[in-house]
Design an enzyme around this catalytic site. Structure first.
Site, PDB file in Angstrom:
ATOM      1  N   ILE A 139      36.947  43.396  36.938  1.00 21.02           N
ATOM      2  CA  ILE A 139      37.922  43.577  38.022  1.00 21.02           C
ATOM      3  C   ILE A 139      38.608  42.260  38.383  1.00 21.02           C
ATOM      4  O   ILE A 139      39.787  42.242  38.768  1.00 21.02           O
ATOM      5  CB  ILE A 139      37.278  44.259  39.255  1.00 21.02           C
ATOM      6  CG1 ILE A 139      38.343  44.859  40.157  1.00 21.02           C
ATOM      7  CG2 ILE A 139      36.388  43.304  40.038  1.00 21.02           C
ATOM      8  CD1 ILE A 139      39.170  45.924  39.499  1.00 21.02           C
ATOM      9  N   SER A 155      31.296  31.378  38.189  1.00 19.55           N
ATOM     10  CA  SER A 155      30.768  32.466  37.373  1.00 19.55           C
ATOM     11  C   SER A 155      29.820  31.835  36.374  1.00 19.55           C
ATOM     12  O   SER A 155      30.068  30.723  35.901  1.00 19.55           O
ATOM     13  CB  SER A 155      31.935  33.165  36.651  1.00 19.55           C
ATOM     14  OG  SER A 155      31.657  34.511  36.387  1.00 19.55           O
ATOM     15  N   ARG A 156      28.738  32.535  36.040  1.00 21.73           N
ATOM     16  CA  ARG A 156      27.750  31.931  35.159  1.00 21.73           C
ATOM     17  C   ARG A 156      28.342  31.684  33.776  1.00 21.73           C
ATOM     18  O   ARG A 156      28.090  30.645  33.166  1.00 21.73           O
ATOM     19  CB  ARG A 156      26.512  32.826  35.064  1.00 21.73           C
ATOM     20  CG  ARG A 156      25.817  33.003  36.430  1.00 21.73           C
ATOM     21  CD  ARG A 156      24.881  34.172  36.409  1.00 21.73           C
ATOM     22  NE  ARG A 156      25.525  35.374  35.895  1.00 21.73           N
ATOM     23  CZ  ARG A 156      24.939  36.550  35.770  1.00 21.73           C
ATOM     24  NH1 ARG A 156      23.689  36.695  36.138  1.00 21.73           N
ATOM     25  NH2 ARG A 156      25.604  37.584  35.289  1.00 21.73           N
ATOM     26  N   LYS A 177      34.536  45.924  46.900  1.00 26.23           N
ATOM     27  CA  LYS A 177      33.704  47.036  47.339  1.00 26.23           C
ATOM     28  C   LYS A 177      32.595  47.237  46.322  1.00 26.23           C
ATOM     29  O   LYS A 177      32.801  46.896  45.145  1.00 26.23           O
ATOM     30  CB  LYS A 177      34.530  48.315  47.528  1.00 26.23           C
ATOM     31  CG  LYS A 177      35.483  48.722  46.393  1.00 26.23           C
ATOM     32  CD  LYS A 177      35.028  48.988  44.998  1.00 26.23           C
ATOM     33  CE  LYS A 177      34.004  50.032  44.775  1.00 26.23           C
ATOM     34  NZ  LYS A 177      33.835  50.323  43.290  1.00 26.23           N
ATOM     35  N   ASP A 186      29.226  53.809  42.726  1.00 25.43           N
ATOM     36  CA  ASP A 186      30.061  52.606  42.573  1.00 25.43           C
ATOM     37  C   ASP A 186      31.537  53.021  42.548  1.00 25.43           C
ATOM     38  O   ASP A 186      32.317  52.549  43.375  1.00 25.43           O
ATOM     39  CB  ASP A 186      29.672  51.802  41.329  1.00 25.43           C
ATOM     40  CG  ASP A 186      30.599  50.617  41.138  1.00 25.43           C
ATOM     41  OD1 ASP A 186      30.414  49.608  41.834  1.00 25.43           O
ATOM     42  OD2 ASP A 186      31.536  50.719  40.324  1.00 25.43           O
TER      43      ASP A 186
HETATM   44  P1  NAP Z   1      31.558  43.207  35.692  1.00 25.92           P
HETATM   45  O1  NAP Z   1      32.619  43.409  34.650  1.00 25.92           O
HETATM   46  O2  NAP Z   1      30.140  43.366  35.326  1.00 25.92           O
HETATM   47  O3  NAP Z   1      31.826  41.762  36.286  1.00 25.92           O
HETATM   48  C1  NAP Z   1      31.044  41.179  37.289  1.00 25.92           C
HETATM   49  C2  NAP Z   1      30.860  39.715  36.952  1.00 25.92           C
HETATM   50  O4  NAP Z   1      30.013  39.158  37.951  1.00 25.92           O
HETATM   51  C3  NAP Z   1      30.145  39.503  35.626  1.00 25.92           C
HETATM   52  O5  NAP Z   1      31.093  39.328  34.585  1.00 25.92           O
HETATM   53  C4  NAP Z   1      29.293  38.281  35.859  1.00 25.92           C
HETATM   54  O6  NAP Z   1      29.953  37.116  35.370  1.00 25.92           O
HETATM   55  C5  NAP Z   1      29.167  38.160  37.367  1.00 25.92           C
HETATM   56  N1  NAP Z   1      27.798  38.376  37.839  1.00 25.92           N
HETATM   57  C6  NAP Z   1      27.145  37.653  38.771  1.00 25.92           C
HETATM   58  N2  NAP Z   1      25.920  38.102  38.978  1.00 25.92           N
HETATM   59  C7  NAP Z   1      25.738  39.133  38.144  1.00 25.92           C
HETATM   60  C8  NAP Z   1      24.665  40.000  37.892  1.00 25.92           C
HETATM   61  N3  NAP Z   1      23.501  39.887  38.548  1.00 25.92           N
HETATM   62  N4  NAP Z   1      24.832  40.978  36.987  1.00 25.92           N
HETATM   63  C9  NAP Z   1      25.990  41.120  36.301  1.00 25.92           C
HETATM   64  N5  NAP Z   1      27.058  40.294  36.493  1.00 25.92           N
HETATM   65  C10 NAP Z   1      26.937  39.326  37.417  1.00 25.92           C
HETATM   66  O7  NAP Z   1      31.808  44.174  36.935  1.00 25.92           O
HETATM   67  P2  NAP Z   1      33.209  44.677  37.520  1.00 25.92           P
HETATM   68  O8  NAP Z   1      33.560  45.965  36.906  1.00 25.92           O
HETATM   69  O9  NAP Z   1      34.188  43.588  37.527  1.00 25.92           O
HETATM   70  O10 NAP Z   1      32.717  45.042  38.996  1.00 25.92           O
HETATM   71  C11 NAP Z   1      32.407  44.050  39.935  1.00 25.92           C
HETATM   72  C12 NAP Z   1      32.623  44.628  41.321  1.00 25.92           C
HETATM   73  O11 NAP Z   1      33.984  45.046  41.432  1.00 25.92           O
HETATM   74  C13 NAP Z   1      31.764  45.869  41.592  1.00 25.92           C
HETATM   75  O12 NAP Z   1      31.297  45.856  42.914  1.00 25.92           O
HETATM   76  C14 NAP Z   1      32.730  47.025  41.415  1.00 25.92           C
HETATM   77  O13 NAP Z   1      32.415  48.110  42.259  1.00 25.92           O
HETATM   78  C15 NAP Z   1      34.034  46.394  41.854  1.00 25.92           C
HETATM   79  N6  NAP Z   1      35.193  47.058  41.259  1.00 25.92           N
HETATM   80  C16 NAP Z   1      35.231  47.326  39.903  1.00 25.92           C
HETATM   81  C17 NAP Z   1      36.320  48.009  39.382  1.00 25.92           C
HETATM   82  C18 NAP Z   1      36.432  48.321  37.908  1.00 25.92           C
HETATM   83  O14 NAP Z   1      37.343  49.050  37.514  1.00 25.92           O
HETATM   84  N7  NAP Z   1      35.570  47.792  37.039  1.00 25.92           N
HETATM   85  C19 NAP Z   1      37.361  48.430  40.208  1.00 25.92           C
HETATM   86  C20 NAP Z   1      37.320  48.078  41.551  1.00 25.92           C
HETATM   87  C21 NAP Z   1      36.232  47.412  42.054  1.00 25.92           C
HETATM   88  P3  NAP Z   1      29.035  35.871  34.884  1.00 25.92           P
HETATM   89  O15 NAP Z   1      28.109  36.420  33.862  1.00 25.92           O
HETATM   90  O16 NAP Z   1      30.030  34.913  34.354  1.00 25.92           O
HETATM   91  O17 NAP Z   1      28.318  35.382  36.106  1.00 25.92           O
END
Ligand code: NAP
Length: 308
Positions: A16, A38-39, A91, A169
């Site tokens: 996101i 970010s890690r 969120k 989620d």
């Molecule tokens: P994601 O692709 O997994 O990205 C989250 C990032 O956070 C990871 O790339 C990771 O980067 C970092 N991170 C830090 N602590 C972590 C942990 N314990 N486990 C996994 N990653 C961790 O997730 P996302 O889809 O972007 O979603 C993140 C948030 O945005 C969620 O709350 C979701 O509800 C919200 N959101 C997502 C979307 C969507 O379409 N995907 C839409 C709206 C809102 P590093 O490894 O570099 O630390």
């Protein structure tokens, strides 16, 4: 008078952050992306740090926007507030209600802005739906939020873990819209949740709610193949209003479907700039409370193992 842009740190460079936050920040001249934390994730041309503590001590910042998974966000947001930074949260804002309340208390004490965002409320059809429903009698509401976890969340193991919310989620987006368009509060009456063996969070759920006299039924499914459905239908004394495509398309009774530009994240950053200027707090816990109530009351069914 020229106002200095807000020096922003973006935290959690994942899906996101790349899809929505980076373009929205680049498109708003009230912000400059000063650093990331970010890690592993990095953004070309922007200084990158491992976490908020490292970023805040190395780089002068005014604010952070946190896009990590919900579990761990409370600690990250608290660290940012204690470093005197304004905070915007993706969120769901945290994994528990009490964590968000503690963040509000900390933000007040530090005199910084706190914004718990609900991006789906900014979808093109949501404001018009709220306006149309305001003087109608609501008779029944049907929510269908059904998507394929493998298509939209590939490899996101955290989503089915503790504090990952599972199907809620994405499902909390439906609740964020519904709480913002209905004139009366919602309460949870009963629910079932399907939890795959070895996982902590549900892969499907049915929730029965009530809003004043109206029945509100919600179906959430993470195993939907074929057409993907993010729709809310509201029966009223003047016909049925339909919101589809996650709130971006509206159809009022007797009218054609209407949509508009996708400005969800542009609007969130505009609002955050305003909150920073006012050092204000914008926190609405209602969508998170409905999920928490569902987790309290639900009949949990154990279903077969799920592998991505
Ligand atoms: P994601 O692709 O997994 O990205 C989250 C990032 O956070 C990871 O790339 C990771 O980067 C970092 N991170 C830090 N602590 C972590 C942990 N314990 N486990 C996994 N990653 C961790 O997730 P996302 O889809 O972007 O979603 C993140 C948030 O945005 C969620 O709350 C979701 O509800 C919200 N959101 C997502 C979307 C969507 O379409 N995907 C839409 C709206 C809102 P590093 O490894 O570099 O630390």
């Amino acid at each position: 008078m020229d106002v200095e842009p807000i020096k922003l740190g973006l935290v959690g460079i994942g899906k996101i952050a790349r899809d929505q936050h980076l373009p929205a920040i680049a498109g708003n001249d009230r912000f400059v992306l000063a650093a990331t934390a970010s890690r592993q994730g990095r953004v070309d041309g922007v200084p990158g740090y491992y976490d908020i503590a490292e970023m805040a001590s190395a780089c002068p910042l005014d604010a952070v926007s946190i896009c990590t998974p919900p579990d761990g966000r409370y600690q990250q947001a608290l660290a940012a507030i204690e470093a005197g930074l304004h905070v915007m949260l993706e969120k769901p804002p945290a994994t528990t209600l009490s964590q968000v309340e503690a963040l509000v208390e900390a933000a007040r004490a530090a005199d910084v802005a706190l914004f718990t965002t609900w991006h789906s409320r900014e979808a093109a059809g949501v404001g018009p739906a709220r306006a149309w429903l305001a003087d109608k009698r609501i008779e029944a509401v049907r929510i269908d939020w059904k998507e394929d976890i493998r298509r939209w969340h590939p490899g996101q193991e955290w989503i089915l873990g503790p504090g990952g919310f599972g199907v809620f989620d994405p499902g909390i987006n439906a609740l964020s819209i519904t709480t913002s368009i209905l004139p009366n509060e919602l309460c949870v009456e009963s629910a079932t949740m399907d939890v795959p063996a070895g996982r902590a969070s549900p892969i499907a759920a049915s929730v029965q709610m009530r809003s004043a006299g109206a029945d509100v039924r919600a179906e959430f499914d993470f195993l939907q193949t074929g057409p993907q459905t993010w729709s809310i239908e509201v029966d009223t004394d003047h016909g049925t209003l339909r919101l589809t495509e996650g709130g971006s398309v509206i159809q009022r009774p007797g009218e054609k479907e209407q949509t508009d530009l996708d400005l969800e994240y542009a609007r969130l950053y505009e609002r955050f700039a305003h909150l920073v200027a006012e050092r204000a707090i914008d926190v609405d816990l209602r969508p998170l409370r409905l999920v928490a109530d569902t987790f309290l009351i639900a009949d949990r069914r154990s279903v077969s193992e799920f592998l991505f």
